[in-house]
Design an enzyme around this catalytic site. Sequence first.
Site, PDB file in Angstrom:
ATOM      1  N   SER A  88       0.832  -1.204   0.000  1.00 43.71           N
ATOM      2  CA  SER A  88       0.000   0.000   0.000  1.00 43.71           C
ATOM      3  C   SER A  88       0.872   1.262   0.000  1.00 43.71           C
ATOM      4  CB  SER A  88      -0.952  -0.034   1.196  1.00 43.71           C
ATOM      5  OG  SER A  88      -1.988   0.907   1.047  1.00 43.71           O
TER       6      SER A  88
ATOM      7  N   ASP B 228     -10.044  -3.847  -5.371  1.00 47.76           N
ATOM      8  CA  ASP B 228      -9.165  -2.888  -4.714  1.00 47.76           C
ATOM      9  C   ASP B 228      -9.077  -1.639  -5.579  1.00 47.76           C
ATOM     10  OD1 ASP B 228      -7.178  -1.495  -3.380  1.00 47.76           O
ATOM     11  OD2 ASP B 228      -5.613  -2.991  -3.695  1.00 47.76           O
TER      12      ASP B 228
ATOM     13  N   HIS C 163      -8.224  -4.975  -0.902  1.00 41.49           N
ATOM     14  CA  HIS C 163      -7.091  -4.238  -0.367  1.00 41.49           C
ATOM     15  C   HIS C 163      -6.777  -4.677   1.074  1.00 41.49           C
ATOM     16  CE1 HIS C 163      -4.222  -0.949  -0.316  1.00 41.49           C
ATOM     17  NE2 HIS C 163      -4.577  -0.732   0.930  1.00 41.49           N
TER      18      HIS C 163
END
Length: 300
Positions: free
Chosen positions: A82, A240, A270
């Site tokens: 991320s 995501d 995610h």
Amino acid sequence: MEVDGHSAVQFLFLFKEMQPYDMLCRTMAEELDAVVISVEYRLAHFPDQYNDALQASKRILTAEVLAQYSIDPERVAVSGDSAGGNLAAAVAQQMALDSSAPIKFKVQALVYPVLQALDFNTPSIQQNANIPILYRSHLVSYWLEYLGGDQRLAPSLLANNHTALNQGHKIAAAKAKINWTQLLPAALQKNYKPLFPLQGDPKLLEELPGLLDVRAAPLLAKKEVLRAVPPAYIMTFEHDVLRDDGLMYSRRLEEAGIAVTVDHYLDGFHGCLSFAFGPLQFSVGLRSFENYIRWLKENL
């Protein structure tokens, strides 16, 4: 932890104190028989986080430090998920260009990385705007927080007013690097439509110069920079908002001649890697973690 003659894997994580990351790092160290270093960078505005990650990398990639931990200098990787994937990609680019750094990363492993803030209407963002755990509105809010912007600018960014056609040649050049109609396969574009207004707010780029800074948005790197970076592993999940960031970057790396492995999960969302262990374990989390470890074992 000392491991004679084995690789070191450097991980750049946003939530370093969270238990799932501690478990992940410990398991990685055991599975890879490697030294795992998690960099505790400041939770501050850009470019402080980037600078912390870069300085830590420069310090680690020295003969003195590598020898201290018995690390093979030819088997060092940089990785992150991320926001950590953003830092890993940005640091990999800078370290590849740094002629003063004799030791380089062998590979980079990017897990659902966030790589750009110029288009908040990519197909994956349109498709997964309200899918947990990362909502479209949260993504914009986090970018504003990172770039030190006023949260009241969120509606303008959501409408892509910062990339309107009247914003000038710099935006036009940057948009060419994130043109998902060219970088994504047709199967992912489906019936989604690009959103670039004719008129935008010219003050947005003045207030948020980081939008065009490659240190904040690695997807905007020039092709000659991408040619220098190490081979890449990029993990993406179908559900995501960041899916297309990773896939667009993989395409740009491939076009630059870099070997890329894309690991895509149709049943993932995610943050899945954080659900590989513990009471909230998901099968896709465990599968993605096992494949991630397998790739590192085969490529380090």
